[in-house]
Design a protein around this motif. Structure first.
Motif, PDB file in Angstrom:
ATOM      1  N   ASN A 174      43.101  66.408  50.059  1.00  0.00           N
ATOM      2  CA  ASN A 174      43.664  65.357  50.898  1.00  0.00           C
ATOM      3  C   ASN A 174      42.615  64.498  51.584  1.00  0.00           C
ATOM      4  OD1 ASN A 174      46.375  66.148  50.406  1.00  0.00           O
ATOM      5  ND2 ASN A 174      46.206  67.767  51.957  1.00  0.00           N
ATOM      6  N   SER A 175      41.350  64.721  51.244  1.00  0.00           N
ATOM      7  CA  SER A 175      40.253  63.996  51.892  1.00  0.00           C
ATOM      8  C   SER A 175      39.853  62.772  51.073  1.00  0.00           C
ATOM      9  CB  SER A 175      39.038  64.910  52.070  1.00  0.00           C
ATOM     10  OG  SER A 175      39.357  66.017  52.887  1.00  0.00           O
ATOM     11  N   LEU A 176      39.854  61.616  51.707  1.00  0.00           N
ATOM     12  CA  LEU A 176      39.455  60.382  51.044  1.00  0.00           C
ATOM     13  C   LEU A 176      37.941  60.353  50.872  1.00  0.00           C
ATOM     14  CD1 LEU A 176      40.142  57.505  50.008  1.00  0.00           C
ATOM     15  CD2 LEU A 176      39.863  56.723  52.374  1.00  0.00           C
ATOM     16  N   LEU A 177      37.491  60.132  49.619  1.00  0.00           N
ATOM     17  CA  LEU A 177      36.062  60.047  49.325  1.00  0.00           C
ATOM     18  C   LEU A 177      35.569  58.609  49.269  1.00  0.00           C
ATOM     19  CD1 LEU A 177      35.811  62.762  46.521  1.00  0.00           C
ATOM     20  CD2 LEU A 177      35.306  63.018  48.969  1.00  0.00           C
ATOM     21  N   SER A 178      36.348  57.739  48.620  1.00  0.00           N
ATOM     22  CA  SER A 178      35.935  56.360  48.462  1.00  0.00           C
ATOM     23  C   SER A 178      37.140  55.523  48.085  1.00  0.00           C
ATOM     24  CB  SER A 178      34.857  56.246  47.373  1.00  0.00           C
ATOM     25  OG  SER A 178      34.404  54.916  47.268  1.00  0.00           O
ATOM     26  N   SER A 179      37.092  54.226  48.436  1.00  0.00           N
ATOM     27  CA  SER A 179      38.232  53.362  48.161  1.00  0.00           C
ATOM     28  C   SER A 179      37.770  51.923  47.991  1.00  0.00           C
ATOM     29  CB  SER A 179      39.251  53.461  49.302  1.00  0.00           C
ATOM     30  OG  SER A 179      40.391  52.685  49.027  1.00  0.00           O
ATOM     31  N   ILE A 180      38.459  51.170  47.122  1.00  0.00           N
ATOM     32  CA  ILE A 180      38.213  49.738  46.973  1.00  0.00           C
ATOM     33  C   ILE A 180      39.550  49.010  47.014  1.00  0.00           C
ATOM     34  CG2 ILE A 180      36.088  50.010  45.622  1.00  0.00           C
ATOM     35  CD1 ILE A 180      37.741  49.308  43.118  1.00  0.00           C
ATOM     36  N   SER A 181      39.518  47.740  47.416  1.00  0.00           N
ATOM     37  CA  SER A 181      40.704  46.891  47.399  1.00  0.00           C
ATOM     38  C   SER A 181      40.664  45.994  46.183  1.00  0.00           C
ATOM     39  CB  SER A 181      40.784  46.044  48.673  1.00  0.00           C
ATOM     40  OG  SER A 181      40.926  46.866  49.812  1.00  0.00           O
ATOM     41  N   VAL A 182      41.814  45.771  45.568  1.00  0.00           N
ATOM     42  CA  VAL A 182      41.928  44.940  44.376  1.00  0.00           C
ATOM     43  C   VAL A 182      42.884  43.795  44.689  1.00  0.00           C
ATOM     44  CG1 VAL A 182      42.546  44.861  41.940  1.00  0.00           C
ATOM     45  CG2 VAL A 182      41.566  46.945  42.909  1.00  0.00           C
ATOM     46  N   SER A 183      42.391  42.561  44.623  1.00  0.00           N
ATOM     47  CA  SER A 183      43.223  41.403  44.941  1.00  0.00           C
ATOM     48  C   SER A 183      43.518  40.525  43.734  1.00  0.00           C
ATOM     49  CB  SER A 183      42.553  40.558  46.027  1.00  0.00           C
ATOM     50  OG  SER A 183      41.261  40.132  45.604  1.00  0.00           O
ATOM     51  N   ASP A 184      42.686  40.624  42.691  1.00  0.00           N
ATOM     52  CA  ASP A 184      42.830  39.740  41.537  1.00  0.00           C
ATOM     53  C   ASP A 184      43.646  40.391  40.429  1.00  0.00           C
ATOM     54  OD1 ASP A 184      41.298  37.742  42.696  1.00  0.00           O
ATOM     55  OD2 ASP A 184      39.431  38.617  41.972  1.00  0.00           O
ATOM     56  N   LEU A 185      44.398  39.560  39.716  1.00  0.00           N
ATOM     57  CA  LEU A 185      45.182  40.013  38.579  1.00  0.00           C
ATOM     58  C   LEU A 185      44.403  39.743  37.292  1.00  0.00           C
ATOM     59  CD1 LEU A 185      48.092  41.146  38.042  1.00  0.00           C
ATOM     60  CD2 LEU A 185      48.800  38.792  37.653  1.00  0.00           C
ATOM     61  N   ASN A 186      44.779  40.424  36.217  1.00  0.00           N
ATOM     62  CA  ASN A 186      44.208  40.200  34.880  1.00  0.00           C
ATOM     63  C   ASN A 186      42.740  40.576  34.774  1.00  0.00           C
ATOM     64  OD1 ASN A 186      46.675  39.153  33.940  1.00  0.00           O
ATOM     65  ND2 ASN A 186      46.157  37.117  34.715  1.00  0.00           N
ATOM     66  N   ILE A 187      42.308  41.538  35.562  1.00  0.00           N
ATOM     67  CA  ILE A 187      40.954  42.065  35.409  1.00  0.00           C
ATOM     68  C   ILE A 187      41.042  43.592  35.428  1.00  0.00           C
ATOM     69  CG2 ILE A 187      39.873  40.086  36.549  1.00  0.00           C
ATOM     70  CD1 ILE A 187      39.462  41.889  38.989  1.00  0.00           C
ATOM     71  N   ILE A 188      40.010  44.219  34.889  1.00  0.00           N
ATOM     72  CA  ILE A 188      39.924  45.677  34.950  1.00  0.00           C
ATOM     73  C   ILE A 188      39.169  46.045  36.223  1.00  0.00           C
ATOM     74  CG2 ILE A 188      39.036  47.749  33.855  1.00  0.00           C
ATOM     75  CD1 ILE A 188      39.320  46.387  31.182  1.00  0.00           C
ATOM     76  N   SER A 189      39.787  46.850  37.047  1.00  0.00           N
ATOM     77  CA  SER A 189      39.162  47.303  38.289  1.00  0.00           C
ATOM     78  C   SER A 189      38.881  48.792  38.175  1.00  0.00           C
ATOM     79  CB  SER A 189      40.076  47.031  39.482  1.00  0.00           C
ATOM     80  OG  SER A 189      40.351  45.653  39.586  1.00  0.00           O
ATOM     81  N   SER A 190      37.736  49.222  38.697  1.00  0.00           N
ATOM     82  CA  SER A 190      37.380  50.630  38.576  1.00  0.00           C
ATOM     83  C   SER A 190      36.574  51.078  39.779  1.00  0.00           C
ATOM     84  CB  SER A 190      36.592  50.882  37.284  1.00  0.00           C
ATOM     85  OG  SER A 190      35.386  50.128  37.292  1.00  0.00           O
ATOM     86  N   ILE A 191      36.576  52.393  39.993  1.00  0.00           N
ATOM     87  CA  ILE A 191      35.803  53.009  41.054  1.00  0.00           C
ATOM     88  C   ILE A 191      35.177  54.279  40.492  1.00  0.00           C
ATOM     89  CG2 ILE A 191      37.860  54.199  41.932  1.00  0.00           C
ATOM     90  CD1 ILE A 191      36.641  53.999  44.737  1.00  0.00           C
ATOM     91  N   SER A 192      33.891  54.480  40.782  1.00  0.00           N
ATOM     92  CA  SER A 192      33.161  55.590  40.173  1.00  0.00           C
ATOM     93  C   SER A 192      32.991  56.754  41.142  1.00  0.00           C
ATOM     94  CB  SER A 192      31.778  55.123  39.697  1.00  0.00           C
ATOM     95  OG  SER A 192      31.006  54.657  40.787  1.00  0.00           O
ATOM     96  N   LEU A 193      32.774  57.911  40.552  1.00  0.00           N
ATOM     97  CA  LEU A 193      32.533  59.144  41.307  1.00  0.00           C
ATOM     98  C   LEU A 193      31.468  59.933  40.556  1.00  0.00           C
ATOM     99  CD1 LEU A 193      33.515  61.000  43.672  1.00  0.00           C
ATOM    100  CD2 LEU A 193      35.052  62.064  42.005  1.00  0.00           C
ATOM    101  N   HIS A 194      30.350  60.207  41.238  1.00  0.00           N
ATOM    102  CA  HIS A 194      29.227  60.918  40.619  1.00  0.00           C
ATOM    103  C   HIS A 194      29.172  62.324  41.185  1.00  0.00           C
ATOM    104  CE1 HIS A 194      24.644  61.055  39.631  1.00  0.00           C
ATOM    105  NE2 HIS A 194      25.375  61.788  38.803  1.00  0.00           N
ATOM    106  N   LEU A 195      29.372  63.315  40.316  1.00  0.00           N
ATOM    107  CA  LEU A 195      29.439  64.707  40.751  1.00  0.00           C
ATOM    108  C   LEU A 195      28.455  65.565  39.969  1.00  0.00           C
ATOM    109  CD1 LEU A 195      33.311  65.054  40.804  1.00  0.00           C
ATOM    110  CD2 LEU A 195      31.843  64.842  42.788  1.00  0.00           C
ATOM    111  N   GLU A 196      27.904  66.535  40.647  1.00  0.00           N
ATOM    112  CA  GLU A 196      27.081  67.517  39.959  1.00  0.00           C
ATOM    113  C   GLU A 196      27.915  68.727  39.548  1.00  0.00           C
ATOM    114  OE1 GLU A 196      23.637  68.540  42.165  1.00  0.00           O
ATOM    115  OE2 GLU A 196      22.625  66.635  41.808  1.00  0.00           O
TER     116      GLU A 196
END
Length: 221
Positions: A161-183
């Motif tokens: 339940n803990s938020l690690l990272s977040s981005i806002s997406v306002s544009d349509l017709n694009i690919i939006s992504s968010i990365s997570l680097h884990l060991e």
């Protein structure tokens, strides 16, 4: 098929009532009047040009719908109530987002405004791995959570339940992504796509993407 109806109180003067609704549902814009007076004449208008969509004539007990305005976007979708002046929009779409104005003329002059926002149904985000390599502490994995053709949403990584990272997406017709680097990985990670009234969650399947280890550490990029 069930239809959800959102009933919203009317707003006088310059105030605007904000209404949020999911695409495919129905919304009722409520004048907050129990019963119209005999001589009341009601106009419902939409958009910056205040295009007339519906007229309710209480004296004639008549509801007139302008189905062909705005390229027919409201055709077969409007229902007016000649007792209260309410307007219902059936099977609403994102094309119906905008400002709705109602004026009531007769022995009294009243006006109401509603700012309606229609949200599209959200897709389930997709989790992929960009690369993985061995390290002394376990596996090194770069995960990517992606969505396409969405707007006015947020895309987030969670551990439990803990938020690690977040981005806002306002544009349509694009690919939006968010990365997570884990060991090191476990099965408590998830990617969540949400707007103000709904969300979609994709849980991380660690066996398909990366190796696991006993101790979990995560770094967000």
């Amino acid at each position: 098929m069930c239809v959800n109806v959102f009933v919203c109180a009317g707003v006088f003067g310059d105030e605007v009532k904000s209404v949020s609704v999911m695409e495919g549902d129905s919304v009722t814009l409520h004048t907050d009047i129990t019963e119209l007076q005999t001589d009341d004449l009601i106009d419902w208008r939409f958009g910056p040009e205040e295009t007339l969509m519906a007229e309710i004539n209480k004296a004639a007990n008549k509801v007139s719908i302008n189905a062909d305005v705005l390229d027919g976007r409201f055709r077969d979708r409007l229902q007016g109530n000649n007792q209260t002046g309410d307007l219902t929009i059936i099977n609403i779409t994102t094309q119906h987002t905008g400002l709705y104005n109602i004026t009531i003329k007769g022995n009294r002059d009243l006006s109401y405004r509603f700012n309606v926002t229609v949200y599209a149904h959200l897709p389930i985000p997709v989790i992929t791995t960009q690369n993985s390599s061995s390290s002394s502490s376990g596996s090194n994995c770069l995960l990517l959570c992606s969505v396409m053709n969405v707007r006015d949403v947020s895309l987030s990584w969670y551990k439990g339940n803990s938020l690690l990272s977040s981005i806002s997406v306002s544009d349509l017709n694009i690919i939006s992504s968010i990365s997570l680097h884990l060991e090191c990985l476990d099965d408590s990670y998830s990617c969540v796509l949400n707007n103000p009234i709904s969300n979609q969650t994709q849980h991380l399947n660690i066996t398909d993407l990366c190796q696991t280890c006993s101790d979990t550490t995560g770094v967000i990029y």
